[in-house]
Design a protein around this motif. Structure first.
Motif, mmCIF file in Angstrom:
data_model
loop_
_atom_site.group_PDB
_atom_site.id
_atom_site.type_symbol
_atom_site.label_atom_id
_atom_site.label_comp_id
_atom_site.label_asym_id
_atom_site.label_seq_id
_atom_site.Cartn_x
_atom_site.Cartn_y
_atom_site.Cartn_z
ATOM 1 N N ALA A 40 -19.206 3.251 0.731
ATOM 2 C CA ALA A 40 -18.931 3.833 -0.581
ATOM 3 C C ALA A 40 -18.742 5.337 -0.397
ATOM 4 N N PRO A 41 -18.171 6.008 -1.412
ATOM 5 C CA PRO A 41 -18.010 7.463 -1.283
ATOM 6 C C PRO A 41 -19.330 8.172 -0.972
ATOM 7 N N LYS A 42 -20.414 7.729 -1.621
ATOM 8 C CA LYS A 42 -21.740 8.295 -1.376
ATOM 9 C C LYS A 42 -22.732 7.157 -1.139
ATOM 10 N N GLU A 70 -10.492 8.065 -7.803
ATOM 11 C CA GLU A 70 -9.678 8.838 -6.861
ATOM 12 C C GLU A 70 -10.298 8.942 -5.468
ATOM 13 N N PRO A 71 -11.622 9.116 -5.321
ATOM 14 C CA PRO A 71 -12.177 9.149 -3.961
ATOM 15 C C PRO A 71 -11.892 7.869 -3.176
ATOM 16 N N VAL A 72 -11.965 6.719 -3.858
ATOM 17 C CA VAL A 72 -11.684 5.450 -3.176
ATOM 18 C C VAL A 72 -10.198 5.337 -2.859
ATOM 19 N N LYS A 73 -9.344 5.681 -3.814
ATOM 20 C CA LYS A 73 -7.894 5.568 -3.589
ATOM 21 C C LYS A 73 -7.443 6.487 -2.456
ATOM 22 N N SER A 74 -7.931 7.705 -2.466
ATOM 23 C CA SER A 74 -7.556 8.641 -1.405
ATOM 24 C C SER A 74 -8.014 8.135 -0.045
ATOM 25 N N TRP A 75 -9.226 7.622 -0.002
ATOM 26 C CA TRP A 75 -9.757 7.081 1.253
ATOM 27 C C TRP A 75 -8.938 5.873 1.720
ATOM 28 N N LEU A 76 -8.563 4.999 0.779
ATOM 29 C CA LEU A 76 -7.767 3.821 1.141
ATOM 30 C C LEU A 76 -6.413 4.224 1.711
ATOM 31 N N ARG A 77 -5.781 5.218 1.092
ATOM 32 C CA ARG A 77 -4.482 5.656 1.608
ATOM 33 C C ARG A 77 -4.615 6.192 3.037
ATOM 34 N N THR A 78 -5.700 6.897 3.303
ATOM 35 C CA THR A 78 -5.917 7.430 4.650
ATOM 36 C C THR A 78 -6.133 6.309 5.661
ATOM 37 N N GLY A 85 -0.881 3.128 -4.920
ATOM 38 C CA GLY A 85 0.487 3.132 -4.410
ATOM 39 C C GLY A 85 0.678 2.340 -3.140
ATOM 40 N N LEU A 86 -0.302 1.517 -2.778
ATOM 41 C CA LEU A 86 -0.244 0.799 -1.503
ATOM 42 C C LEU A 86 0.434 -0.562 -1.612
ATOM 43 N N LEU A 87 0.841 -0.949 -2.832
ATOM 44 C CA LEU A 87 1.532 -2.230 -3.011
ATOM 45 C C LEU A 87 2.963 -2.054 -3.502
ATOM 46 N N ASP A 88 3.452 -0.851 -3.609
ATOM 47 C CA ASP A 88 4.809 -0.641 -4.109
ATOM 48 C C ASP A 88 5.824 -1.375 -3.243
#
Length: 430
Positions: A90-92, A139-147, A169-172
């Motif tokens: 998790a983020p934290k 957003e912390p989860v989405k940013s981490w997933l994109r990375t 944006g990972l399913l576009d």
């Protein structure tokens, strides 16, 4: 015209109490699913030992929690194979509420995981449904997933975890699926995704998305098969009692409205039962999830995670859960004991323990069957449908319908009509 307006006002007055009560009750029922627990000490970190020779799989949980089955079923399947390092992240690193009020202590924060793996991404990232899809809090989860995806991680979304991946944006441009209750919403919100119906899971190479909640079992076994071999996946399915591995299981079509039983339970159970769920060391993750999600998805009760002494417990494969109360201090209508624990001693005057997994079979089959006995068959069937649980292994027994909450709005309307009639008669006489 004045007479017509007067009758409209009377009708509104008669319906106001049940309508307002139903709205408040429904908001309370859905809000209770993700309500955070009280402040408690954070247990010391105790993640499973890391074997660099094994691939690493992680289940990510957001700051506002996740759906309990989406999280725990993939975890147990992956951990039971012995072929992966498996962590909840998790983020934290702080308690995260899973649906129904089961507070999970993640093994690692995002920073902890980075320190463990270095520049390498996990081999597989499992994304459950989060309660705040599309909100800034994700957003912390989405940013981490994109990375992680950019560094080669393979992805598995469970249920409305598909909405999380879509919002990142990972399913576009990709085919994908999600829970039947949300597909139409996701189609409107994320039109760049090619949403698919009538499939338990959709394999698009490095991304696998699954349909409703327990479809995540099929998606996880599919990744186990791809990353190891079919024999390992078959053994994992057998270990959890999932007899449908390798077969085509139908899914429900999209729907914009819940069943009538769900509407009655959410709107007119104004005093739902408080059900204590006893946490004990060694309980299976799927056994825990089957109780919290069955009761939670039914919208007919509230669940409270309790333990005998209030201390954290460790599940069968090493996850840490933090109870919200001690058994002695909780004011309960019922006490449910998941898993193989027996011989529970309850405080004087407390409810007798109900051993929910007292019959052989898949944990959710027995949990939904118990729901039909303690609540009613219509509610249990709705719950199975929401869970995407095939019902060939479920024994439905008990009352046919939630008659008592159904009678509440009828009684309120009749009472309101009687009051209005009396008032009108008095006015005419005066």
């Amino acid at each position: 015209m004045r007479g017509f307006l007067k009758w409209c006002a009377l009708v509104i007055a008669v319906l106001a109490v049940p309508a307002i009560g139903a709205t408040v009750s429904a908001l309370s029922a859905f809000g209770a699913l993700y309500s955070p627990g009280p402040d408690r000490p954070v247990p010391a970190a105790a993640p499973p030992a890391h074997d660099p020779a094994k691939p690493t799989a992680v289940i990510v949980v957001g700051d506002r929690g996740a759906v309990v089955s989406d999280t725990l079923a993939p975890y147990e399947i992956l951990a039971s194979t012995g072929r992966f390092n498996v962590y909840a992240v998790a983020p934290k690193r702080e308690p995260k509420p899973l649906t129904g009020g089961l507070d999970l202590m993640p093994d690692l924060s995002f920073d902890d995981l980075a320190a463990l793996l270095g520049p390498k991404a996990p081999d597989l990232v499992v994304v459950p449904a989060l309660p705040d899809v599309g909100e800034p809090s994700t957003e912390p989860v989405k940013s981490w997933l994109r990375t992680q995806a950019a560094h080669g991680a393979k992805l598995l979304s469970v249920c409305n975890g598909g909405g999380v991946l879509a919002s990142a944006g990972l399913l576009d441009g990709r085919p994908a699926t999600a829970h039947w209750l949300k597909l139409e919403t996701w189609e409107a919100d994320y039109p760049a995704v090619r949403w698919v119906r009538d499939q338990r899971f959709v394999d698009d190479g490095d991304v696998v998305t699954t349909a409703g909640i327990l479809s995540g079992i099929d998606g996880t076994l599919h990744w186990v098969e791809r990353l190891t071999d079919p024999a390992v996946a078959a053994d994992a399915a057998k270990a959890i009692g999932w007899t449908r591995y390798g077969t085509r299981v139908p899914v429900h079509p999209p729907a914009s409205m819940p069943d009538a039983a769900a509407i009655v339970n959410a709107g007119f159970r104004w005093n739902p039962d408080e059900i204590g769920v006893l946490l004990a060391d060694g309980v299976g993750e799927i056994e825990l999830a089957s109780v919290f999600d069955t009761e939670g998805q039914s919208l007919s009760s509230r669940t409270l995670a309790v333990s005998t002494d209030g201390a954290p417990i460790r599940s069968r494969h090493g996850l840490t859960f933090v109870p919200r109360a001690t058994l002695a201090a909780a004011d309960l209508d019922r006490l449910v004991v998941p898993g193989a624990t027996r011989g529970v001693t309850t405080p004087p005057g407390g409810p007798a323990p109900e051993y929910i997994h007292d019959r052989p079979g898949f944990a959710y089959d027995t949990a939904v069957s118990a729901l039909s006995r303690t609540t009613d068959v219509a509610t249990a069937r709705w719950t199975a449908k929401t869970l995407e649980l095939p019902t060939d292994g479920v024994v439905f027994e008990g009352r046919a319908w939630p008659w008592l909450p159904t009678a509440l709005p009828v009684a309120l309307v009749l009472l309101g009509a009687a009051v209005v009639t009396v008032v009108l008669r008095k006015r005419r006489r005066s």
